[in-house]
Design an enzyme around this catalytic site. Structure first.
Site, PDB file in Angstrom:
ATOM      1  N   PRO A   1      14.560  79.928  60.960  1.00 18.23           N
ATOM      2  CA  PRO A   1      14.862  81.079  60.093  1.00 18.23           C
ATOM      3  C   PRO A   1      13.832  82.205  60.253  1.00 18.23           C
ATOM      4  CG  PRO A   1      15.206  79.023  58.897  1.00 18.23           C
ATOM      5  CD  PRO A   1      14.641  78.640  60.229  1.00 18.23           C
TER       6      PRO A   1
ATOM      7  N   ARG B   1      18.436  82.183  80.684  1.00 18.55           N
ATOM      8  CA  ARG B   1      18.579  83.629  80.925  1.00 18.55           C
ATOM      9  C   ARG B   1      19.429  83.873  82.185  1.00 18.55           C
ATOM     10  NH1 ARG B   1      13.062  84.303  80.586  1.00 18.55           N
ATOM     11  NH2 ARG B   1      13.256  84.166  78.331  1.00 18.55           N
TER      12      ARG B   1
ATOM     13  N   SER C   1      14.881  78.257  67.910  1.00 15.25           N
ATOM     14  CA  SER C   1      14.835  79.264  66.840  1.00 15.25           C
ATOM     15  C   SER C   1      14.798  78.632  65.456  1.00 15.25           C
ATOM     16  CB  SER C   1      16.063  80.179  66.919  1.00 15.25           C
ATOM     17  OG  SER C   1      16.143  80.791  68.173  1.00 15.25           O
TER      18      SER C   1
ATOM     19  N   THR D   1      23.308  76.634  69.238  1.00 14.94           N
ATOM     20  CA  THR D   1      24.611  76.588  69.902  1.00 14.94           C
ATOM     21  C   THR D   1      25.050  75.142  70.105  1.00 14.94           C
ATOM     22  OG1 THR D   1      24.276  78.701  70.999  1.00 14.94           O
ATOM     23  CG2 THR D   1      25.792  77.167  72.088  1.00 14.94           C
TER      24      THR D   1
ATOM     25  N   PHE E   1      19.846  73.132  72.494  1.00 12.77           N
ATOM     26  CA  PHE E   1      18.470  73.630  72.632  1.00 12.77           C
ATOM     27  C   PHE E   1      18.022  74.208  71.295  1.00 12.77           C
ATOM     28  CE2 PHE E   1      15.540  77.099  73.793  1.00 12.77           C
ATOM     29  CZ  PHE E   1      14.667  76.445  74.648  1.00 12.77           C
TER      30      PHE E   1
ATOM     31  N   GLU F   1      18.619  84.664  74.540  1.00  9.93           N
ATOM     32  CA  GLU F   1      17.771  84.464  75.743  1.00  9.93           C
ATOM     33  C   GLU F   1      16.931  85.709  76.045  1.00  9.93           C
ATOM     34  OE1 GLU F   1      17.887  81.464  76.648  1.00  9.93           O
ATOM     35  OE2 GLU F   1      19.853  80.840  75.945  1.00  9.93           O
TER      36      GLU F   1
ATOM     37  N   TRP G   1      20.665  78.638  64.231  1.00 13.47           N
ATOM     38  CA  TRP G   1      21.476  79.289  65.277  1.00 13.47           C
ATOM     39  C   TRP G   1      21.608  78.406  66.504  1.00 13.47           C
ATOM     40  CZ3 TRP G   1      23.018  82.694  62.083  1.00 13.47           C
ATOM     41  CH2 TRP G   1      22.143  83.453  61.320  1.00 13.47           C
TER      42      TRP G   1
ATOM     43  N   GLN H   1      38.501 100.452  74.406  1.00 17.42           N
ATOM     44  CA  GLN H   1      38.902 101.871  74.406  1.00 17.42           C
ATOM     45  C   GLN H   1      40.185 102.076  75.214  1.00 17.42           C
ATOM     46  OE1 GLN H   1      37.178 103.924  72.586  1.00 17.42           O
ATOM     47  NE2 GLN H   1      38.414 105.716  73.031  1.00 17.42           N
ATOM     48  N   ILE H   2      40.220 101.482  76.392  1.00 22.11           N
ATOM     49  CA  ILE H   2      41.402 101.655  77.260  1.00 22.11           C
ATOM     50  C   ILE H   2      42.638 101.035  76.605  1.00 22.11           C
ATOM     51  CG2 ILE H   2      42.428 100.855  79.451  1.00 22.11           C
ATOM     52  CD1 ILE H   2      39.662 101.284  80.723  1.00 22.11           C
TER      53      ILE H   2
HETATM   54  C1  LIG Z   1      25.422  83.315  69.008  1.00 25.55           C
HETATM   55  C2  LIG Z   1      23.982  82.904  69.041  1.00 25.55           C
HETATM   56  C3  LIG Z   1      23.629  81.689  69.622  1.00 25.55           C
HETATM   57  C4  LIG Z   1      22.303  81.257  69.589  1.00 25.55           C
HETATM   58  N1  LIG Z   1      21.977  80.030  70.114  1.00 25.55           N
HETATM   59  C5  LIG Z   1      20.702  79.582  70.034  1.00 25.55           C
HETATM   60  C6  LIG Z   1      20.358  78.272  70.497  1.00 25.55           C
HETATM   61  O1  LIG Z   1      21.202  77.533  71.021  1.00 25.55           O
HETATM   62  N2  LIG Z   1      19.086  77.835  70.340  1.00 25.55           N
HETATM   63  C7  LIG Z   1      18.125  78.613  69.775  1.00 25.55           C
HETATM   64  O2  LIG Z   1      17.000  78.156  69.679  1.00 25.55           O
HETATM   65  N3  LIG Z   1      18.409  79.864  69.329  1.00 25.55           N
HETATM   66  C8  LIG Z   1      19.674  80.362  69.445  1.00 25.55           C
HETATM   67  N4  LIG Z   1      19.994  81.623  68.997  1.00 25.55           N
HETATM   68  C9  LIG Z   1      18.946  82.442  68.402  1.00 25.55           C
HETATM   69  C10 LIG Z   1      18.455  83.498  69.389  1.00 25.55           C
HETATM   70  O3  LIG Z   1      17.618  82.898  70.326  1.00 25.55           O
HETATM   71  C11 LIG Z   1      17.739  84.592  68.576  1.00 25.55           C
HETATM   72  O4  LIG Z   1      18.761  85.288  67.889  1.00 25.55           O
HETATM   73  C12 LIG Z   1      16.931  85.535  69.448  1.00 25.55           C
HETATM   74  O5  LIG Z   1      15.784  84.879  69.920  1.00 25.55           O
HETATM   75  C13 LIG Z   1      16.510  86.780  68.668  1.00 25.55           C
HETATM   76  O6  LIG Z   1      15.886  86.402  67.483  1.00 25.55           O
HETATM   77  P1  LIG Z   1      16.390  86.964  66.070  1.00 25.55           P
HETATM   78  O7  LIG Z   1      17.859  86.948  66.065  1.00 25.55           O
HETATM   79  O8  LIG Z   1      15.668  86.208  65.039  1.00 25.55           O
HETATM   80  O9  LIG Z   1      15.944  88.476  66.072  1.00 25.55           O
HETATM   81  P2  LIG Z   1      14.459  89.006  65.764  1.00 25.55           P
HETATM   82  O10 LIG Z   1      13.496  88.387  66.699  1.00 25.55           O
HETATM   83  O11 LIG Z   1      14.187  88.908  64.312  1.00 25.55           O
HETATM   84  O12 LIG Z   1      14.625  90.533  66.168  1.00 25.55           O
HETATM   85  C14 LIG Z   1      15.292  91.471  65.331  1.00 25.55           C
HETATM   86  C15 LIG Z   1      15.391  92.788  66.105  1.00 25.55           C
HETATM   87  O13 LIG Z   1      14.070  93.252  66.417  1.00 25.55           O
HETATM   88  C16 LIG Z   1      13.924  93.392  67.828  1.00 25.55           C
HETATM   89  N5  LIG Z   1      12.581  92.994  68.210  1.00 25.55           N
HETATM   90  C17 LIG Z   1      11.954  91.809  67.985  1.00 25.55           C
HETATM   91  N6  LIG Z   1      10.727  91.808  68.519  1.00 25.55           N
HETATM   92  C18 LIG Z   1      10.566  93.018  69.112  1.00 25.55           C
HETATM   93  C19 LIG Z   1       9.519  93.611  69.869  1.00 25.55           C
HETATM   94  N7  LIG Z   1       8.383  92.974  70.151  1.00 25.55           N
HETATM   95  N8  LIG Z   1       9.712  94.885  70.324  1.00 25.55           N
HETATM   96  C20 LIG Z   1      10.880  95.557  70.089  1.00 25.55           C
HETATM   97  N9  LIG Z   1      11.902  95.033  69.370  1.00 25.55           N
HETATM   98  C21 LIG Z   1      11.748  93.780  68.904  1.00 25.55           C
HETATM   99  C22 LIG Z   1      14.990  92.500  68.443  1.00 25.55           C
HETATM  100  O14 LIG Z   1      15.381  92.943  69.746  1.00 25.55           O
HETATM  101  C23 LIG Z   1      16.110  92.639  67.437  1.00 25.55           C
HETATM  102  O15 LIG Z   1      16.836  93.805  67.724  1.00 25.55           O
HETATM  103  C24 LIG Z   1      21.303  82.084  69.021  1.00 25.55           C
HETATM  104  C25 LIG Z   1      21.660  83.333  68.481  1.00 25.55           C
HETATM  105  C26 LIG Z   1      22.977  83.740  68.492  1.00 25.55           C
HETATM  106  C27 LIG Z   1      23.338  85.071  67.897  1.00 25.55           C
END
Ligand SMILES: Cc1cc2nc3c(=O)[nH]c(=O)nc-3n(C[C@H](O)[C@H](O)[C@H](O)COP(=O)(O)OP(=O)(O)OC[C@H]3O[C@@H](n4cnc5c(N)ncnc54)[C@H](O)[C@@H]3O)c2cc1C
Length: 382
Positions: free
Chosen positions: A132, A243, A130, A162, A127, A364, A160, A337-338
């Site tokens: 950069p 989700r 996402s 998966t 899927f 998600e 990112w 911790q445990i």
């Molecule tokens: C292991 C892994 C697997 C993944 N697999 C996939 C995949 O298969 N396909 C895919 O498309 N994507 C994938 N992703 C990407 C994932 O969907 C994104 O990491 C996720 O949507 C969050 O986006 P970001 O990491 O860019 O964080 P950002 O959106 O940049 O957010 C950064 C921080 O700001 C916070 N934040 C953002 N907006 C708000 C708001 N409105 N209010 C308050 N806080 C906010 C977030 O909670 C986070 O703490 C994967 C990520 C990981 C880590």
């Protein structure tokens, strides 16, 4: 929210299914999870085995070779796989999202082309939403799909993703004349290159990748749904399933932590008794067991509401994922911790479970997005 009278615990039949799925996990997945985590890779054979058991076609109708599980059974499968390895469960999640999207939005020809191979495990789906610069705010997608005479020409980067390193087919979202649309892109399409993203913090064996589309020409017939349907309709429904899958997977992860903590606490002795006998350790285990039960019930509620097609299922899935993922992280932290120093060493599973649990709070819909969204989804008082 509709009544969920009667949904108080797993039925005998649901418990039987869970045990069947767990048996698969205990022989085919759990014994290898630490090794896969260290290697940062999954063998394809684990997915072949899952396909043979019908686990890759759960959301695909029987007429296309699928196993057409109920949504609760699909959830229980995610719990069971989540007990063994969250990397495998993550691949199951994204593959199932692609299957669900093609089943729901695909034309007859699109279903014929992709679903039997996805159900049979010859192809695994990934899927690709996402980018950069587009994470939580997916509307910021910069990838484009320009129409020419017979094709769409895809340009951009997805990050990112998966199982991107090994998937055979990608569900890709891109702007198409100003509207976000969804496309199914086969791996061998010229112009698509896959760059591995190794050494992730958690779900290390999920084989993430960055996808580069450089004038990648895909057939017109590769668009899923109508132009402009990409984000709200196709991605929206797929993310709901994703989700839901992550929520159940988090229950499984937390269940693995609980079982590991119980085993360890009964065997490890300090101050002349098993550490289990210390009340502060009992408190941690009590909280773990309560979290696991509550998270499972929220997931079950979400599954029953989804099965009934109830509008309230959307909020129920968000709540289940929020509670289960944040709960799993706390449970995993307490597991380390445990287990003290042993919990920090890669010979055991505790540190992997903690790293994997953190990922559940990011994917998600991050914890912060959940915290904002659920308030908006619950019905307002008059
Ligand atoms: C292991 C892994 C697997 C993944 N697999 C996939 C995949 O298969 N396909 C895919 O498309 N994507 C994938 N992703 C990407 C994932 O969907 C994104 O990491 C996720 O949507 C969050 O986006 P970001 O990491 O860019 O964080 P950002 O959106 O940049 O957010 C950064 C921080 O700001 C916070 N934040 C953002 N907006 C708000 C708001 N409105 N209010 C308050 N806080 C906010 C977030 O909670 C986070 O703490 C994967 C990520 C990981 C880590």
């Amino acid at each position: 929210m509709e009544s969920i009278a009667g949904v108080l615990s797993l039925t005998d039949a649901q418990n039987k299914l869970l045990q069947e799925y767990r048996q698969f996990t205990e022989t085919e997945i759990a014994p290898f999870a630490n090794e896969w985590d260290r290697a940062g890779k999954l063998p394809r054979s684990v997915l072949t085995g899952m396909a043979e058991a019908g686990y890759l076609g759960t959301l695909i109708p029987v007429e296309y070779g699928g196993s057409a599980f109920s949504l609760v059974a699909f959830g229980l499968l995610n719990e069971a796989i989540g007990v063994g390895c969250s990397s495998v469960r993550s691949v199951l999640t994204v593959h199932s999202m692609v299957c669900q999207a093609i089943t729901r939005w695909g034309s007859a020809a699109q279903r014929e082309r992709w679903l039997p191979r996805l159900a049979g495990g010859q192809w695994v789906g990934a899927f690709a939403l996402s980018e950069p610069d587009a994470g939580s705010d997916a509307a910021q997608i910069a990838a484009t799909a320009r129409p020419d005479a017979e094709h769409y020409v895809l340009d951009g980067t997805k990050k990112w993703i998966t199982y991107g390193q090994a998937a055979d087919v990608f569900l890709v979202f891109a702007g198409n004349e100003g509207r976000l649309s969804a496309f199914v892109v086969e791996r061998d399409t010229p112009g698509l290159t896959v760059e591995p993203l190794d050494d992730m913090f958690g779900t290390r064996a999920a084989m993430l990748a960055e996808l580069h589309f450089d004038r990648c020409r895909i057939p017109r017939a590769a668009m899923l749904g109508r132009p402009g349907f990409g984000l709200v309709a196709v991605a929206g429904a797929a993310l709901d399933i994703g989700r839901y899958s992550v929520a159940w997977g988090s229950v499984g992860l937390a269940q693995a932590c609980l079982e590991s903590s119980l085993r360890y606490a009964r065997q490890r002795r300090q101050f002349g008794v098993p550490v289990f006998d210390h009340q502060l350790i009992q408190r941690l285990i009590t909280n773990m067991a309560t979290t696991v039960s509550a998270a499972r019930l929220l997931c079950l509620q979400a599954g029953e509401l989804k099965e009934a097609g109830a509008p309230a299922s959307v909020a129920a899935v968000w709540m289940a994922k929020y509670f289960a993922s944040t709960g799993a992280f706390q449970v995993a932290a307490d597991t380390v911790q445990i287990q003290g120093a042993n919990g920090c060493h890669p010979a055991g599973s505790a540190q992997r479970l903690l790293r994997d649990a953190k990922v559940m709070e990011i994917i998600e819909g991050s914890t912060q997005i959940q915290q904002a969204m659920i308030a908006q989804l619950i019905p307002h008082a008059a």
